[in-house]
Write a protein that holds these residues in place. Sequence first.
Motif, mmCIF file in Angstrom:
data_model
loop_
_atom_site.group_PDB
_atom_site.id
_atom_site.type_symbol
_atom_site.label_atom_id
_atom_site.label_comp_id
_atom_site.label_asym_id
_atom_site.label_seq_id
_atom_site.Cartn_x
_atom_site.Cartn_y
_atom_site.Cartn_z
ATOM 1 N N LEU A 45 0.356 -1.033 0.228
ATOM 2 C CA LEU A 45 -0.194 0.066 -0.126
ATOM 3 C C LEU A 45 0.871 1.177 -0.015
ATOM 4 N N ASP A 46 0.752 2.296 -0.878
ATOM 5 C CA ASP A 46 1.519 3.226 -1.286
ATOM 6 C C ASP A 46 0.500 4.735 0.407
ATOM 7 N N LYS A 47 -0.416 4.516 0.621
ATOM 8 C CA LYS A 47 -1.325 5.354 0.835
ATOM 9 C C LYS A 47 -2.232 4.425 2.077
ATOM 10 N N ASP A 48 -2.955 5.294 3.501
ATOM 11 C CA ASP A 48 -4.389 4.137 4.124
ATOM 12 C C ASP A 48 -4.518 4.152 3.031
ATOM 13 N N VAL A 49 -5.141 2.630 3.689
ATOM 14 C CA VAL A 49 -6.438 2.032 3.162
ATOM 15 C C VAL A 49 -7.092 1.614 3.720
ATOM 16 N N ASP A 50 -8.838 1.957 3.781
ATOM 17 C CA ASP A 50 -9.296 1.191 4.578
ATOM 18 C C ASP A 50 -10.203 0.056 3.416
ATOM 19 N N LEU A 51 -9.465 -1.337 4.481
ATOM 20 C CA LEU A 51 -9.318 -2.649 3.519
ATOM 21 C C LEU A 51 -10.571 -3.248 3.945
ATOM 22 N N ARG A 52 -11.372 -4.219 2.628
ATOM 23 C CA ARG A 52 -11.878 -5.153 2.793
ATOM 24 C C ARG A 52 -11.069 -6.781 2.177
ATOM 25 N N VAL A 53 -11.289 -7.561 2.995
ATOM 26 C CA VAL A 53 -10.749 -8.929 2.884
ATOM 27 C C VAL A 53 -11.850 -9.548 3.160
ATOM 28 N N MET A 54 -12.408 -10.599 2.143
ATOM 29 C CA MET A 54 -13.202 -11.236 2.767
ATOM 30 C C MET A 54 -12.615 -13.390 1.586
ATOM 31 N N VAL A 55 -13.658 -14.322 2.385
ATOM 32 C CA VAL A 55 -13.048 -15.620 1.963
ATOM 33 C C VAL A 55 -14.661 -16.268 1.393
ATOM 34 N N ARG A 80 -7.259 -12.442 12.062
ATOM 35 C CA ARG A 80 -7.900 -13.429 11.521
ATOM 36 C C ARG A 80 -9.408 -13.024 11.607
ATOM 37 N N ASN A 81 -10.000 -14.556 10.454
ATOM 38 C CA ASN A 81 -11.605 -14.426 11.224
ATOM 39 C C ASN A 81 -11.720 -15.478 10.007
ATOM 40 N N ASP A 82 -13.121 -16.004 9.889
ATOM 41 C CA ASP A 82 -13.359 -17.317 9.311
ATOM 42 C C ASP A 82 -13.624 -16.986 7.980
ATOM 43 N N LYS A 83 -14.896 -15.840 7.662
ATOM 44 C CA LYS A 83 -14.988 -15.310 6.085
ATOM 45 C C LYS A 83 -14.381 -13.992 6.063
ATOM 46 N N GLU A 84 -14.436 -12.709 7.161
ATOM 47 C CA GLU A 84 -14.478 -11.292 6.520
ATOM 48 C C GLU A 84 -13.595 -10.743 7.234
ATOM 49 N N ILE A 85 -12.570 -9.741 7.553
ATOM 50 C CA ILE A 85 -11.614 -8.720 7.693
ATOM 51 C C ILE A 85 -11.503 -7.131 7.000
ATOM 52 N N SER A 86 -11.775 -6.594 8.174
ATOM 53 C CA SER A 86 -11.895 -5.219 7.260
ATOM 54 C C SER A 86 -11.205 -4.182 8.527
ATOM 55 N N GLY A 87 -10.244 -2.803 7.930
ATOM 56 C CA GLY A 87 -10.393 -2.215 8.864
ATOM 57 C C GLY A 87 -9.585 -1.237 8.190
ATOM 58 N N MET A 88 -8.725 -0.373 8.949
ATOM 59 C CA MET A 88 -7.655 0.586 8.198
ATOM 60 C C MET A 88 -6.323 -0.465 8.366
ATOM 61 N N LEU A 89 -5.646 0.145 7.091
ATOM 62 C CA LEU A 89 -4.249 0.422 6.770
ATOM 63 C C LEU A 89 -3.208 1.157 6.314
ATOM 64 N N GLY A 90 -2.241 1.321 7.273
ATOM 65 C CA GLY A 90 -1.049 2.492 6.662
ATOM 66 C C GLY A 90 -0.285 1.977 6.237
#
Length: 120
Positions: A45-55, A80-90
Amino acid sequence: QIPGLPFVDLQTTAGSPSDSFDNYMGVCDAAKDESGPERVYRFDLDKDVDLRVMVFDRGMVDVDVHVLQKEPTTDQCLSRNDKEISGMLGEGTYYVVVDSYAGDVPGGAAGEYMLVVMAD
């Protein structure tokens, strides 16, 4: 490598070249048995991002998703999560690991999944 966002990958943990991540430390639940095979994805990431990861897994497959920082080691787990992670990453380097949860299945409930990574 995740070349950019959004990113979608249809893959399988069965036959994965990696099967070395069994428990995740840091803020992740070290008691969870993730001893099945995993797939590791790197992204920068080259900037802060509000990321959502789903499986999304299918049938008897049971994969979990993990976000690691700096290097692909289990002591760098942010979430970690069974299905989804979301949050801000720098800004920085991160890894998404889709790992087969073992639970009552020796070797883990490996199989097909779809990974979606996007910026909200």
